[in-house]
Structure formats: C-alpha cells, structure tokens
Design an enzyme around this catalytic site. Structure first.
Site, PDB file in Angstrom:
ATOM      1  N   ASP A 130       0.806  -1.221   0.000  1.00 15.77           N
ATOM      2  CA  ASP A 130       0.000   0.000   0.000  1.00 15.77           C
ATOM      3  C   ASP A 130       0.838   1.269   0.000  1.00 15.77           C
ATOM      4  O   ASP A 130       2.017   1.250   0.360  1.00 15.77           O
ATOM      5  CB  ASP A 130      -0.817   0.050   1.300  1.00 15.77           C
ATOM      6  CG  ASP A 130      -2.184  -0.524   1.080  1.00 15.77           C
ATOM      7  OD1 ASP A 130      -2.557  -0.785  -0.082  1.00 15.77           O
ATOM      8  OD2 ASP A 130      -2.880  -0.736   2.087  1.00 15.77           O
TER       9      ASP A 130
ATOM     10  N   TYR B  26       6.126  -9.719   7.505  1.00 18.90           N
ATOM     11  CA  TYR B  26       5.860  -8.286   7.648  1.00 18.90           C
ATOM     12  C   TYR B  26       6.197  -7.877   9.068  1.00 18.90           C
ATOM     13  O   TYR B  26       5.993  -8.645  10.016  1.00 18.90           O
ATOM     14  CB  TYR B  26       4.380  -7.976   7.418  1.00 18.90           C
ATOM     15  CG  TYR B  26       3.954  -7.952   5.974  1.00 18.90           C
ATOM     16  CD1 TYR B  26       4.062  -6.790   5.223  1.00 18.90           C
ATOM     17  CD2 TYR B  26       3.423  -9.087   5.361  1.00 18.90           C
ATOM     18  CE1 TYR B  26       3.661  -6.749   3.897  1.00 18.90           C
ATOM     19  CE2 TYR B  26       3.023  -9.061   4.033  1.00 18.90           C
ATOM     20  CZ  TYR B  26       3.131  -7.883   3.308  1.00 18.90           C
ATOM     21  OH  TYR B  26       2.746  -7.847   1.997  1.00 18.90           O
TER      22      TYR B  26
END
Lengths: 247, 247
Positions: B52, B110
């Site tokens: 994103d 992540y």
C-alpha cells in the site's frame, strides 16, 4: 522569570543545521519562532551543540528565559503540538538562572553510522552512510584506539575553523558492528568543527585499506588536515547524548 | 529472451504504493520506466506483493522478460545508478521462464514497528508508529497467540476488498520489545488487504487496555470488520522478506 532547558531531538535532513541564519531554515530558528508564538514573548534559545547541516540529534540541549506561567515541564507537550514532525522536544524542565548549556562540564556522545553491504538500503539512507567497499572493521577498531585520549587534533579540524586551541580529549572512540551496520561512537567533552566526521572519514579509509591503523600517530603529529581522511557525509552523524555533570 | 527476478527495497513514504496507477508515482511505475530506459525495450514487471501507499519493503520481488544481453546479475547495479535513492535493487538474477512471484509457495514476513515513549522520535518517525499511551506488551503477546494458525480473517480485512475466500493461515505472530521499540512480526503465505495493519491496530488496542486478549476469538468469529481495531498507519509497516520454497 525562569530559565527553561529543552532536550531536543531532530531529523536534520531538511535543516541548514542548528544555528540561526538569515534566509535559511534552521533548528534554532524554528525553536525561536515556535517558542515566541507559544509564549507570546520574544524568545531566543541558547544551544549546547551547533550541529551542522544534515546532522541529526537524539538529545541536543538549549535554554531560554521566560516570564510564562506555563509550568516548565508542560512546555515540551505544547511545543510538540506546534513543531514540525522532524523536531521533537524530548523533555522540558526548569534550571537555575545561571545554568548555561556550553559552560557546564559535559560528556557528548556522537554516533556515525555506516551501512556496509552490496546494495544501498532505502529505509536507512537518511541516517547512515552507505558503502559497498568491504570494510575491515578490526582495523578500524585498532585505528580508533590511536585517537583516544588527549591530542592536538588540528589534522582533524576543518580548515575554516577559527578556534585557536585544537587540543581535545576523546574519552572513548569505539567501533561496533551489528549485521551490515557499523557504528563509530565518539565520547568527549568537546570536539572541533567537523572533527567526528573527519574521524569517521579517516576510519573509513582504514577500513578500505587506504590507511593503516599505525598511520594515525603520524596524521595526528602532522597537524595537517590534508593527511586525514575526507569529511564523511553529514547524514551519517547523530548527536546521541549530552550528559551534564549534575545529571 | 530471459526472465529476470529483482529483489527490491524501498522507502514507501513518497509513493502511492506498489501498483501502477495513472497520474500517481508508484514503485511499479518507476521500475517499469527505469527498466524500459535501461534495456531499451518496453518492460512491465510483475510484482509479488502490492504494498500500500506509504508501506516500506526490505525485499519485495518482481519479474520481467527481456531480450537484453546484459547479464541478469548486472542489472541490479545498472538500475541502482538510475533509480531514485528511495528505491534500491538488492539483487537481480535469472529465473526459469515460468517462474511467477505470486504462483509460488512463499512465506512472507511483515513487521509493524511501534515507538512507545513519552515523546515522538523524529529520526524514526517515517518508519514507525508513535504512541505515548503506555502499552502492555505482555497482553499484546497473549492476544497475538489467538490469531496464529488458520482462521477466517474476514474481520481483519478492509471492507473494500473483493476477495471471496477470507481464510488465511498466520504461521506465526510475534510481539517483541527492544527498549522503546515494539515490533509485531507476522509470517504467513498470504495476507488479506490491510490485514497486517488491522492486526497491528487491534493489538495496539489490546496494549492500551481497550480490548482483552480473550476478545480475539470473538472478533474472529464475528467476521465483522467493525469489531477489530483501527487500521494502523501505513508508515509503521514493512515487508521484511519473502521466502520462496526453492530459496
């Protein structure tokens, strides 16, 4: 009237250093403006370390005098509401009216950080110096030992400097490695103009094999700026801490 | 014709995410332009993870096909000469012509990083989320355990997503603390849209005492996005690693 001390952290990337200058955005300038607006008085801070353009700080210090009734400890919070994101007041507190950030005995810690791997790392680029040249960290450690203690560091002082006495004492100069990150950590009660960056540039040349650790004695003795390494880029340098005697 | 795989690191601060979009600067867009210019062919990369806007990466992957005679391993160096500082090719290598970055089994890692102290830290601000609310890290660790394993994560998926199957497996979800830095590290072979950031936002609410670790079961069972925490801000998230089965 009270004297307030601020501990200030900043990302120096977008500033022309600490010291106020006409037509330039500086840390000191932004602090003066923001404090003057907040306290509705003309405020001029007096700083501890006038860091260079692009150099960062976890804890630089400054003081100012004010008539405000806002408690000194609350000023940090009020300032952080108004300051840009790249400057933060870590702490605010009242000090004696004769306390001065440069006339006290203090121990300053600077860190110069190097990323040593094949390819640059975008996420750390603003706060480190990148080199793909494989550095010999053991040799850098050995060279650092020669620089510890009291010496005339004229060879490690930028030629523009007007200071007369170039004798300084480096309390300790350590080189550490953690993965691809190499840190040069210098402690002392005072450094010459660009001294830590010139030390970093010199140790980098040792790491690259262009200089030997034993060359350090000759470089110091030469008092010749041309003999030491290049001034390492500003973004790798950070003023980590200033410890005052009374702290 | 050969297929080349790039390992790409980037600071997502100034990009509208990975995926190419008209009139926006994106990682994919910059890679396509730079590769097309370097190789003098029309190049369109196919990426592994469409991170994103504002999200960072140490190692995202993409592939492209090319007629070039430049050896695949050299492309990283040539690209890094041309790319802006906030994107770096960590590695380039030739892969089989049918190798695809999204159709291979992989394990993605992540990390969501939180700074938890009284005052913000300018030097880490671009890559972390700052909160002065004192977080209960033990409760965050406990809550994370409930989310590990295979679940229907519909409650942890942004409502804009069009995916039909919201069952995913979180291989591990660890919360670590190092000084004032708290890291949430999620490993799995696939995550839903905004899933890691919603998990981070939910664990933040646990840390603040607004949710209890045992609430996690109910939130999962509800399949209701409104029950989980807020989507934590993008800047705190980093795609650390993608490990492909053959690596």
């Amino acid at each position: 009237m009270k004297r307030v001390r601020l501990k200030v952290a900043y990302d120096g990337t977008n500033y022309c250093g600490w010291q106020i200058q006409p037509n330039e955005v500086t840390i000191e300038g932004v602090l003066n403006e923001t404090l003057s607006e907040l306290l509705d008085e003309e405020i001029e801070v007096v700083g501890a370390s006038r860091t260079d353009s692009g150099v960062h700080a976890d804890g630089n210090y400054c003081v100012f005098d004010t008539e405000t009734h806002i408690p000194a400890e609350k000023i940090a919070y009020a300032m952080n509401q108004r300051l840009p994101e790249d400057i933060s007041i870590v702490k605010s507190e009242e000090v004696d009216s004769d306390w001065h950030p440069r006339y006290q005995n203090s121990m300053k810690t600077y860190q110069y950080t190097i990323i040593n791997r094949d390819m640059p790392d975008p996420v750390r680029r603003l706060y480190t110096y990148f080199t793909y040249a494989k550095l010999d960290v053991d040799k850098m450690k050995e060279a650092a030992k020669y620089l510890e203690g009291e010496h005339d560091f004229e060879a490690f002082c930028s030629t523009g400097s007007q200071v007369e006495n170039t004798v300084r004492t480096i309390e300790s100069l350590k080189v550490t490695q953690n993965g691809d990150e190499i840190a040069i950590i210098a402690k002392g009660n005072g450094f010459l103009y660009n001294m830590v960056r010139i030390i970093a540039g010199t140790l980098l040349e040792v790491g690259e094999g262009k200089l030997e650790p034993s060359d350090m004695d000759d470089i110091i003795a030469s008092k010749d700026r041309g003999r030491a390494g290049k001034t390492a880029v500003a973004r790798g340098l950070r003023l980590v801490e200033i410890k005052y005697d009374e702290n």
